[in-house]
Scaffold this motif. Sequence first.
Motif, PDB file in Angstrom:
ATOM      1  N   GLU A  20       7.421   0.085   7.952  1.00  0.00           N
ATOM      2  CA  GLU A  20       6.713   0.885   8.642  1.00  0.00           C
ATOM      3  C   GLU A  20       5.782   1.874   7.927  1.00  0.00           C
ATOM      4  O   GLU A  20       4.754   2.250   8.613  1.00  0.00           O
ATOM      5  CB  GLU A  20       8.115   1.775   9.163  1.00  0.00           C
ATOM      6  N   ILE A  21       5.790   1.894   6.784  1.00  0.00           N
ATOM      7  CA  ILE A  21       4.990   2.576   5.850  1.00  0.00           C
ATOM      8  C   ILE A  21       3.785   1.691   5.728  1.00  0.00           C
ATOM      9  O   ILE A  21       2.633   2.204   5.957  1.00  0.00           O
ATOM     10  CB  ILE A  21       5.439   2.601   4.488  1.00  0.00           C
ATOM     11  N   GLU A  57       9.955   2.927  -6.721  1.00  0.00           N
ATOM     12  CA  GLU A  57       9.455   1.930  -7.822  1.00  0.00           C
ATOM     13  C   GLU A  57       8.310   1.144  -7.405  1.00  0.00           C
ATOM     14  O   GLU A  57       7.632   1.110  -8.507  1.00  0.00           O
ATOM     15  CB  GLU A  57      10.701   1.152  -8.250  1.00  0.00           C
ATOM     16  N   GLN A  58       8.103   0.947  -6.358  1.00  0.00           N
ATOM     17  CA  GLN A  58       6.978   0.115  -5.844  1.00  0.00           C
ATOM     18  C   GLN A  58       5.932   0.899  -5.438  1.00  0.00           C
ATOM     19  O   GLN A  58       4.657   0.619  -4.982  1.00  0.00           O
ATOM     20  CB  GLN A  58       7.518  -0.864  -4.777  1.00  0.00           C
ATOM     21  N   GLY A  59       5.835   2.300  -5.649  1.00  0.00           N
ATOM     22  CA  GLY A  59       4.966   3.257  -5.349  1.00  0.00           C
ATOM     23  C   GLY A  59       4.628   3.810  -3.912  1.00  0.00           C
ATOM     24  O   GLY A  59       3.817   4.245  -3.269  1.00  0.00           O
ATOM     25  N   PHE A  60       5.733   3.418  -3.030  1.00  0.00           N
ATOM     26  CA  PHE A  60       5.386   3.557  -1.559  1.00  0.00           C
ATOM     27  C   PHE A  60       5.903   5.158  -1.102  1.00  0.00           C
ATOM     28  O   PHE A  60       5.456   5.615  -0.194  1.00  0.00           O
ATOM     29  CB  PHE A  60       6.534   2.592  -0.628  1.00  0.00           C
ATOM     30  N   THR A  72       3.889   8.221  -0.037  1.00  0.00           N
ATOM     31  CA  THR A  72       2.674   8.420  -0.753  1.00  0.00           C
ATOM     32  C   THR A  72       1.470   8.355  -0.128  1.00  0.00           C
ATOM     33  O   THR A  72       1.226   7.661   0.813  1.00  0.00           O
ATOM     34  CB  THR A  72       2.558   7.401  -1.924  1.00  0.00           C
ATOM     35  N   LEU A  73       0.424   9.105  -0.395  1.00  0.00           N
ATOM     36  CA  LEU A  73      -0.971   9.258  -0.021  1.00  0.00           C
ATOM     37  C   LEU A  73      -1.751   8.031  -0.535  1.00  0.00           C
ATOM     38  O   LEU A  73      -1.342   7.244  -1.516  1.00  0.00           O
ATOM     39  CB  LEU A  73      -1.573  10.466  -0.598  1.00  0.00           C
ATOM     40  N   GLN A 157      -1.781  -6.212  -2.767  1.00  0.00           N
ATOM     41  CA  GLN A 157      -2.161  -4.826  -2.915  1.00  0.00           C
ATOM     42  C   GLN A 157      -1.816  -4.018  -1.697  1.00  0.00           C
ATOM     43  O   GLN A 157      -2.963  -3.547  -0.888  1.00  0.00           O
ATOM     44  CB  GLN A 157      -3.850  -4.839  -3.305  1.00  0.00           C
ATOM     45  N   GLN A 158      -0.768  -3.920  -1.418  1.00  0.00           N
ATOM     46  CA  GLN A 158      -0.411  -3.280  -0.043  1.00  0.00           C
ATOM     47  C   GLN A 158      -0.185  -1.765  -0.048  1.00  0.00           C
ATOM     48  O   GLN A 158      -0.542  -1.193   1.137  1.00  0.00           O
ATOM     49  CB  GLN A 158       1.264  -3.613   0.174  1.00  0.00           C
ATOM     50  N   LEU A 159      -0.115  -1.226  -1.370  1.00  0.00           N
ATOM     51  CA  LEU A 159       0.410   0.258  -1.194  1.00  0.00           C
ATOM     52  C   LEU A 159      -0.738   1.056  -0.550  1.00  0.00           C
ATOM     53  O   LEU A 159      -0.505   2.055  -0.148  1.00  0.00           O
ATOM     54  CB  LEU A 159       0.431   0.650  -2.733  1.00  0.00           C
TER      55      LEU A 159
END
Length: 235
Positions: A20-21, A57-60, A72-73, A157-159
């Motif tokens: 969803e993110i 941990e994965q930056g989401f 996260t922005l 490189q999803q974030l």
Amino acid sequence: MGDVNFKNRGELVFETLKQEILDLKLEPGRLISENDICERFGVSRTPVRDALRLLQEQGFVETIPYRGTYVTLLSLDNIKQMIYMRVAVETMVLRDFLEVRTPMVMEEIRHAIAMQKALIQTPGFEPEQFYRMDAQMHSLWFTAVRRQKLWDMLQAQQLHYTRFRMLDFITETDFTRIIGEHEDLFERICSRDLSGLEESLKDHLYYSMKRMRRSIEVDYRDYFEEEPEEGRFVI
């Protein structure tokens, strides 16, 4: 048995929230409520906290003390560098592809474009459907030259990049233009026009950054991290 179910519940929460993110159904900067997630999935706080820890941990997501957990922005600098890297890598892949292309894979590309045309004529289609079709088409030449791992690395490189591409498709109304660019790439592959192909690919991958300038600066400004003045829109 209970441990397995417990683990699966935590994984379900994690995978669902992550997707969803990525699909921007949970927007950058959005506050995530533990209570809401517990109620939605019918689980206790423990699997929810485990899922949020993995997402962090994965930056989401990020947890801000005394305020809560937020999606996260987006980092515009990260996105620009990813586009730069993708242009460089995909140019090399297409150069190799011109040497090894087969009638079978050319037909797969033609079919992929036809499926995109069919999708946009389908009432109520979702932008993420087009995104996945677009990605599947580009992956064909990576696979043909045995560079699937490179494609997987780019997709990982999803974030920032994947979410930016999704924002691109959500705000894009002219899907016909994108398909037209795909047809142009295909025609240049057919005619072995290497210099034209490289220029078309570069324009295709950078277009969204140029098209979305107003969206980034105004309409979706809250989705992006504050960028240093000197770094803005240098691509």
